[in-house]
Design a protein around this motif. Structure first.
Motif, short mmCIF file in Angstrom:
data_model
loop_
_atom_site.label_atom_id
_atom_site.label_comp_id
_atom_site.label_asym_id
_atom_site.label_seq_id
_atom_site.Cartn_x
_atom_site.Cartn_y
_atom_site.Cartn_z
N ILE A 1 0.80 -1.21 0.03
CA ILE A 1 0.16 0.21 0.09
C ILE A 1 0.77 1.17 -0.23
O ILE A 1 1.90 1.78 1.23
N GLU A 2 0.86 1.59 -0.71
CA GLU A 2 1.67 2.67 -1.10
C GLU A 2 1.59 4.49 -0.55
O GLU A 2 1.61 5.73 0.00
N THR A 3 -0.45 4.27 -1.49
CA THR A 3 -0.87 5.67 -0.32
C THR A 3 -2.50 4.87 -0.23
O THR A 3 -2.83 4.79 -1.32
N ILE A 4 -3.08 6.00 0.58
CA ILE A 4 -4.21 6.68 0.86
C ILE A 4 -4.69 7.88 1.15
O ILE A 4 -3.80 8.29 2.17
N LYS A 5 -5.76 8.26 0.79
CA LYS A 5 -5.74 9.68 0.81
C LYS A 5 -7.56 9.47 0.80
O LYS A 5 -8.41 8.78 0.45
N SER A 6 -8.56 10.96 1.80
CA SER A 6 -9.45 10.76 1.53
C SER A 6 -9.66 11.90 0.57
O SER A 6 -8.95 13.11 1.33
N LEU A 7 -10.64 12.15 -0.81
CA LEU A 7 -11.16 13.02 -1.14
C LEU A 7 -12.54 13.21 -1.44
O LEU A 7 -13.21 12.57 -2.06
N ALA A 8 -12.78 14.51 -0.32
CA ALA A 8 -14.47 14.52 -1.17
C ALA A 8 -15.04 13.40 -0.66
O ALA A 8 -16.29 13.14 -0.73
N GLY A 9 -14.49 12.59 0.77
CA GLY A 9 -15.02 11.60 1.59
C GLY A 9 -14.91 10.37 0.80
O GLY A 9 -15.33 9.01 0.92
#
Length: 156
Positions: free
Chosen positions: A109-117
């Motif tokens: 897992i390289e990235t985890i982001k939360s964008l607009a839910g």
């Protein structure tokens, strides 16, 4: 509910080896409409300096996406795959995939982001041959769409 950021950097065990066959390469090349003779004709591949046919650059998607299933199915991560769409795909090749290769994939897992839910998860798949040579890296971006308010409240 946002995915847990502590999963960034987590790697999963390598997959069992996948043996790349001429017929699988031919079928993939036909499916994507690529008529490069190096994908179907051993003599054409040899004329380019390869021992056997090579695969189109995106061939490894089939094995890296399957390997990413270890991440997607990790119950601790809590990803709702029913809300997932494929967001992006990219590759960095060290060399072409060749018929006869036995490839393993290690997913991280390289990235985890939360964008607009929405949760956006990028999984890196490092592909190695049986000698341990790095062949290609694939990045798969998955977007888990936010639940709409009615669904979140238990209404359909």
């Amino acid at each position: 509910m946002a995915l847990d950021q502590s999963f960034v950097g987590r790697s999963y065990p390598p997959t069992d080896p996948y043996e790349v066959g001429r017929e699988k390469i031919r079928e993939f090349a036909e499916a994507v409409g690529d008529t490069n003779p190096a994908y179907t004709d051993p003599e054409a591949a040899k004329a380019l300096g390869y021992a056997d046919v090579i695969a189109p650059p995106t061939f490894v998607f089939a094995i890296t996406f399957k390997a990413a299933g270890q991440v997607v199915q990790d119950p601790q991560l809590g990803l709702d795959y029913g809300r997932v769409v494929h967001g992006d795909q990219r590759f960095a090749h060290r060399r072409p995939v060749r018929a006869g290769d036995r490839l393993t994939v290690t997913s991280t897992i390289e990235t985890i982001k939360s964008l607009a839910g929405n949760d956006v998860l990028e999984i890196r798949g490092d592909v190695h041959d049986e000698a341990g040579e790095h062949v290609v890296t694939a990045w798969t971006k998955l977007v888990a769409r936010a639940a709409d308010e009615n669904t979140a409240e238990g209404e359909a």
